[in-house]
Design a protein around this motif. Structure first.
Motif, PDB file in Angstrom:
ATOM      1  N   LEU A 234       0.839  -1.198   0.000  1.00  0.00           N
ATOM      2  CA  LEU A 234       0.000   0.000   0.000  1.00  0.00           C
ATOM      3  C   LEU A 234       0.874   1.248   0.000  1.00  0.00           C
ATOM      4  O   LEU A 234       1.960   1.254   0.575  1.00  0.00           O
ATOM      5  N   ILE A 235       0.376   2.305  -0.620  1.00  0.00           N
ATOM      6  CA  ILE A 235       1.012   3.623  -0.541  1.00  0.00           C
ATOM      7  C   ILE A 235      -0.057   4.616  -0.109  1.00  0.00           C
ATOM      8  O   ILE A 235      -1.151   4.654  -0.684  1.00  0.00           O
ATOM      9  N   LEU A 236       0.243   5.399   0.906  1.00  0.00           N
ATOM     10  CA  LEU A 236      -0.685   6.430   1.353  1.00  0.00           C
ATOM     11  C   LEU A 236       0.099   7.661   1.794  1.00  0.00           C
ATOM     12  O   LEU A 236       1.311   7.577   2.034  1.00  0.00           O
ATOM     13  N   PRO A 237      -0.543   8.796   1.872  1.00  0.00           N
ATOM     14  CA  PRO A 237       0.176  10.018   2.247  1.00  0.00           C
ATOM     15  C   PRO A 237       0.631  10.000   3.694  1.00  0.00           C
ATOM     16  O   PRO A 237      -0.040   9.419   4.562  1.00  0.00           O
ATOM     17  N   GLY A 238       1.786  10.618   3.930  1.00  0.00           N
ATOM     18  CA  GLY A 238       2.249  10.792   5.298  1.00  0.00           C
ATOM     19  C   GLY A 238       1.489  11.902   5.999  1.00  0.00           C
ATOM     20  O   GLY A 238       0.632  12.568   5.413  1.00  0.00           O
ATOM     21  N   HIS A 239       1.840  12.128   7.273  1.00  0.00           N
ATOM     22  CA  HIS A 239       1.135  13.137   8.079  1.00  0.00           C
ATOM     23  C   HIS A 239       1.129  14.505   7.404  1.00  0.00           C
ATOM     24  O   HIS A 239       0.096  15.172   7.320  1.00  0.00           O
ATOM     25  N   GLY A 240       2.297  14.943   6.940  1.00  0.00           N
ATOM     26  CA  GLY A 240       2.404  16.285   6.366  1.00  0.00           C
ATOM     27  C   GLY A 240       1.538  16.466   5.138  1.00  0.00           C
ATOM     28  O   GLY A 240       0.873  17.497   4.970  1.00  0.00           O
ATOM     29  N   ILE A 241       1.544  15.487   4.241  1.00  0.00           N
ATOM     30  CA  ILE A 241       0.748  15.574   3.015  1.00  0.00           C
ATOM     31  C   ILE A 241      -0.736  15.586   3.350  1.00  0.00           C
ATOM     32  O   ILE A 241      -1.522  16.330   2.755  1.00  0.00           O
ATOM     33  N   MET A 242      -1.139  14.754   4.302  1.00  0.00           N
ATOM     34  CA  MET A 242      -2.556  14.745   4.705  1.00  0.00           C
ATOM     35  C   MET A 242      -2.997  16.119   5.193  1.00  0.00           C
ATOM     36  O   MET A 242      -4.059  16.629   4.801  1.00  0.00           O
ATOM     37  N   LEU A 243      -2.184  16.727   6.058  1.00  0.00           N
ATOM     38  CA  LEU A 243      -2.558  18.025   6.620  1.00  0.00           C
ATOM     39  C   LEU A 243      -2.592  19.111   5.547  1.00  0.00           C
ATOM     40  O   LEU A 243      -3.504  19.944   5.512  1.00  0.00           O
ATOM     41  N   ARG A 244      -1.591  19.086   4.639  1.00  0.00           N
ATOM     42  CA  ARG A 244      -1.571  20.096   3.573  1.00  0.00           C
ATOM     43  C   ARG A 244      -2.758  19.924   2.629  1.00  0.00           C
ATOM     44  O   ARG A 244      -3.327  20.905   2.138  1.00  0.00           O
TER      45      ARG A 244
ATOM     46  N   THR B 242      -0.381  21.796  14.890  1.00  0.00           N
ATOM     47  CA  THR B 242      -0.367  20.364  15.124  1.00  0.00           C
ATOM     48  C   THR B 242      -0.878  20.046  16.519  1.00  0.00           C
ATOM     49  O   THR B 242      -0.509  20.693  17.495  1.00  0.00           O
ATOM     50  N   GLY B 243      -1.726  19.045  16.601  1.00  0.00           N
ATOM     51  CA  GLY B 243      -2.310  18.687  17.882  1.00  0.00           C
ATOM     52  C   GLY B 243      -1.739  17.396  18.435  1.00  0.00           C
ATOM     53  O   GLY B 243      -0.662  16.948  18.040  1.00  0.00           O
ATOM     54  N   GLU B 244      -2.458  16.793  19.369  1.00  0.00           N
ATOM     55  CA  GLU B 244      -2.056  15.552  20.014  1.00  0.00           C
ATOM     56  C   GLU B 244      -2.903  14.392  19.496  1.00  0.00           C
ATOM     57  O   GLU B 244      -4.028  14.590  19.025  1.00  0.00           O
ATOM     58  N   VAL B 245      -2.361  13.192  19.608  1.00  0.00           N
ATOM     59  CA  VAL B 245      -3.118  11.995  19.248  1.00  0.00           C
ATOM     60  C   VAL B 245      -3.918  11.544  20.467  1.00  0.00           C
ATOM     61  O   VAL B 245      -3.363  11.333  21.542  1.00  0.00           O
ATOM     62  N   CYS B 246      -5.215  11.413  20.301  1.00  0.00           N
ATOM     63  CA  CYS B 246      -6.061  10.958  21.404  1.00  0.00           C
ATOM     64  C   CYS B 246      -7.261  10.200  20.848  1.00  0.00           C
ATOM     65  O   CYS B 246      -7.620  10.341  19.674  1.00  0.00           O
TER      66      CYS B 246
ATOM     67  N   PRO C  19     -10.832  13.136  20.103  1.00  0.00           N
ATOM     68  CA  PRO C  19     -10.411  14.536  19.975  1.00  0.00           C
ATOM     69  C   PRO C  19     -11.588  15.500  20.142  1.00  0.00           C
ATOM     70  O   PRO C  19     -12.676  15.273  19.617  1.00  0.00           O
ATOM     71  N   THR C  20     -11.337  16.583  20.886  1.00  0.00           N
ATOM     72  CA  THR C  20     -12.393  17.573  21.111  1.00  0.00           C
ATOM     73  C   THR C  20     -11.983  18.958  20.615  1.00  0.00           C
ATOM     74  O   THR C  20     -12.565  19.961  21.005  1.00  0.00           O
ATOM     75  N   ASN C  21     -10.937  19.011  19.772  1.00  0.00           N
ATOM     76  CA  ASN C  21     -10.594  20.257  19.090  1.00  0.00           C
ATOM     77  C   ASN C  21     -10.027  19.888  17.727  1.00  0.00           C
ATOM     78  O   ASN C  21      -9.640  18.738  17.476  1.00  0.00           O
ATOM     79  N   THR C  22     -10.006  20.868  16.828  1.00  0.00           N
ATOM     80  CA  THR C  22      -9.641  20.587  15.436  1.00  0.00           C
ATOM     81  C   THR C  22      -8.192  20.120  15.291  1.00  0.00           C
ATOM     82  O   THR C  22      -7.896  19.231  14.496  1.00  0.00           O
ATOM     83  N   SER C  23      -7.277  20.703  16.058  1.00  0.00           N
ATOM     84  CA  SER C  23      -5.871  20.300  15.973  1.00  0.00           C
ATOM     85  C   SER C  23      -5.700  18.828  16.327  1.00  0.00           C
ATOM     86  O   SER C  23      -5.051  18.066  15.603  1.00  0.00           O
ATOM     87  N   ASP C  24      -6.284  18.429  17.435  1.00  0.00           N
ATOM     88  CA  ASP C  24      -6.187  17.024  17.845  1.00  0.00           C
ATOM     89  C   ASP C  24      -6.922  16.109  16.866  1.00  0.00           C
ATOM     90  O   ASP C  24      -6.481  14.985  16.608  1.00  0.00           O
ATOM     91  N   ALA C  25      -8.029  16.577  16.319  1.00  0.00           N
ATOM     92  CA  ALA C  25      -8.802  15.771  15.367  1.00  0.00           C
ATOM     93  C   ALA C  25      -7.989  15.483  14.106  1.00  0.00           C
ATOM     94  O   ALA C  25      -8.001  14.364  13.580  1.00  0.00           O
ATOM     95  N   LEU C  26      -7.277  16.494  13.618  1.00  0.00           N
ATOM     96  CA  LEU C  26      -6.457  16.311  12.419  1.00  0.00           C
ATOM     97  C   LEU C  26      -5.284  15.369  12.673  1.00  0.00           C
ATOM     98  O   LEU C  26      -5.025  14.442  11.894  1.00  0.00           O
ATOM     99  N   THR C  27      -4.552  15.602  13.751  1.00  0.00           N
ATOM    100  CA  THR C  27      -3.388  14.767  14.065  1.00  0.00           C
ATOM    101  C   THR C  27      -3.811  13.329  14.336  1.00  0.00           C
ATOM    102  O   THR C  27      -3.180  12.382  13.860  1.00  0.00           O
ATOM    103  N   SER C  28      -4.885  13.153  15.087  1.00  0.00           N
ATOM    104  CA  SER C  28      -5.366  11.810  15.410  1.00  0.00           C
ATOM    105  C   SER C  28      -5.888  11.105  14.158  1.00  0.00           C
ATOM    106  O   SER C  28      -5.645   9.906  13.964  1.00  0.00           O
TER     107      SER C  28
ATOM    108  N   LYS D 145       6.835   8.610  15.581  1.00  0.00           N
ATOM    109  CA  LYS D 145       5.554   9.260  15.871  1.00  0.00           C
ATOM    110  C   LYS D 145       4.411   8.241  15.900  1.00  0.00           C
ATOM    111  O   LYS D 145       3.425   8.427  16.616  1.00  0.00           O
ATOM    112  N   MET D 146       4.568   7.185  15.082  1.00  0.00           N
ATOM    113  CA  MET D 146       3.512   6.189  14.993  1.00  0.00           C
ATOM    114  C   MET D 146       3.561   5.173  16.131  1.00  0.00           C
ATOM    115  O   MET D 146       2.553   4.557  16.461  1.00  0.00           O
ATOM    116  N   ALA D 147       4.744   4.986  16.706  1.00  0.00           N
ATOM    117  CA  ALA D 147       4.954   3.901  17.671  1.00  0.00           C
ATOM    118  C   ALA D 147       3.896   3.833  18.782  1.00  0.00           C
ATOM    119  O   ALA D 147       3.358   2.755  19.063  1.00  0.00           O
ATOM    120  N   PRO D 148       3.553   4.945  19.441  1.00  0.00           N
ATOM    121  CA  PRO D 148       2.602   4.839  20.555  1.00  0.00           C
ATOM    122  C   PRO D 148       1.169   4.511  20.117  1.00  0.00           C
ATOM    123  O   PRO D 148       0.343   4.148  20.949  1.00  0.00           O
TER     124      PRO D 148
END
Length: 268
Positions: free
Chosen positions: A152-162, A175-179, A182-191, A227-230
């Motif tokens: 499979l090939i898919l976009p990385g974090h940066g490409i997805m956000l852009r 950039t937000g946190e992974v949870c 998510p209850t805010n847009t930054s965390d929603a995008l990163t997660s 970044k993906m490990a956790p």
């Protein structure tokens, strides 16, 4: 017989100088620069490196970058050689429809993972899933015989956000946190981006498990792998040096079989 291994990705160039062109060789020194800084390597980072006697690189950044890298290598009396995907190499068989079109980084990483798996398993055959997390993300499936089944090939974090920023009005957030919830847009995008990648890996592990009838060994590499490990729910090993491991394996095989050097773009 010092050996220079180069991994030239879409964002950074990484190098490692080894005591010999063989798996398990001692790493003498290593480093990395962003591609925009390549033209200073000969005068700065590479100036004090031990002069290599052999070199093999893996590049996905294109011809212009390759020429710039080779110009910097003129400070040594060495011919540059670059890995390309072939029908088979170092125990791995290429199942791509057109083997030469498989990205060199994907091919070399699979060879490195296969060599690592065989050492860890006492040379017992085992299927694998090999993940590279960088500018783009690749998720490869290899069966117990060493055949590359597909990936499979898919976009990385940066490409997805852009992509979201360019396609969604007013979406400009830090950039937000992974949870989990998510209850805010930054965390929603990163997660969202993180779980999309994790989900692709989990699905491929399921496919390999079902196809091969065995639990695959899972290896992850790439600049953003940590970044993906956790957020991973499948067992995996994070290996920073997977492409270098593959280059060392290819170099040893080629030297052992006295494969002739063809040109500056040939395999070592």
């Amino acid at each position: 017989m010092t050996f220079l291994a180069l991994d030239v990705g879409n964002t950074r160039l990484k190098w490692g100088v080894y005591s010999s062109p063989a798996p398990g060789a001692k790493l003498l020194t290593s480093g990395a620069v962003f591609l925009e800084n390549i033209d200073r390597l000969a005068d700065e980072d590479w100036r004090e490196l031990p002069e290599p006697t052999h070199m093999l690189g893996c590049i996905v950044a294109g011809e212009a970058i390759r020429r710039r890298v080779e110009e910097q290598m003129e400070l040594w009396d060495i011919t540059p050689h670059w890995a390309v995907s072939t029908a088979a190499e170092a125990g791995v068989t290429n199942g791509y429809d057109y083997p030469a079109r498989l990205g060199a980084d994907r091919w070399v990483a699979m060879i490195g993972a296969n060599a690592r798996m065989r050492v860890q398993s006492g040379n017992a055959p085992k299927p694998m899933v090999v993940v590279m997390v960088g500018t783009a993300v690749t998720v490869e499936a290899i069966d117990a015989s060493g055949k590359f089944l597909g990936g499979l090939i898919l976009p990385g974090h940066g490409i997805m956000l852009r992509a979201l920023e360019s396609g969604t009005a007013g979406l400009r957030v830090p950039t937000g946190e992974v949870c989990a919830f998510p209850t805010n847009t930054s965390d929603a995008l990163t997660s969202g981006g993180t779980f999309a990648i994790a989900g692709a890996v989990e699905r491929m592990v399921q496919h390999v498990r079902q196809h091969c009838g065995a639990e695959p060994a899972c290896y992850m590499t790439g600049g953003a792998g940590w970044k993906m490990a956790p957020s991973m729910s499948v067992q995996f090993e994070l290996v920073d040096s997977l492409i270098f491991d593959g280059l060392l394996e290819i170099a040893q095989q080629r030297l052992a079989h006295h494969t002739p050097l063809l040109n500056s773009r040939s395999l070592f």
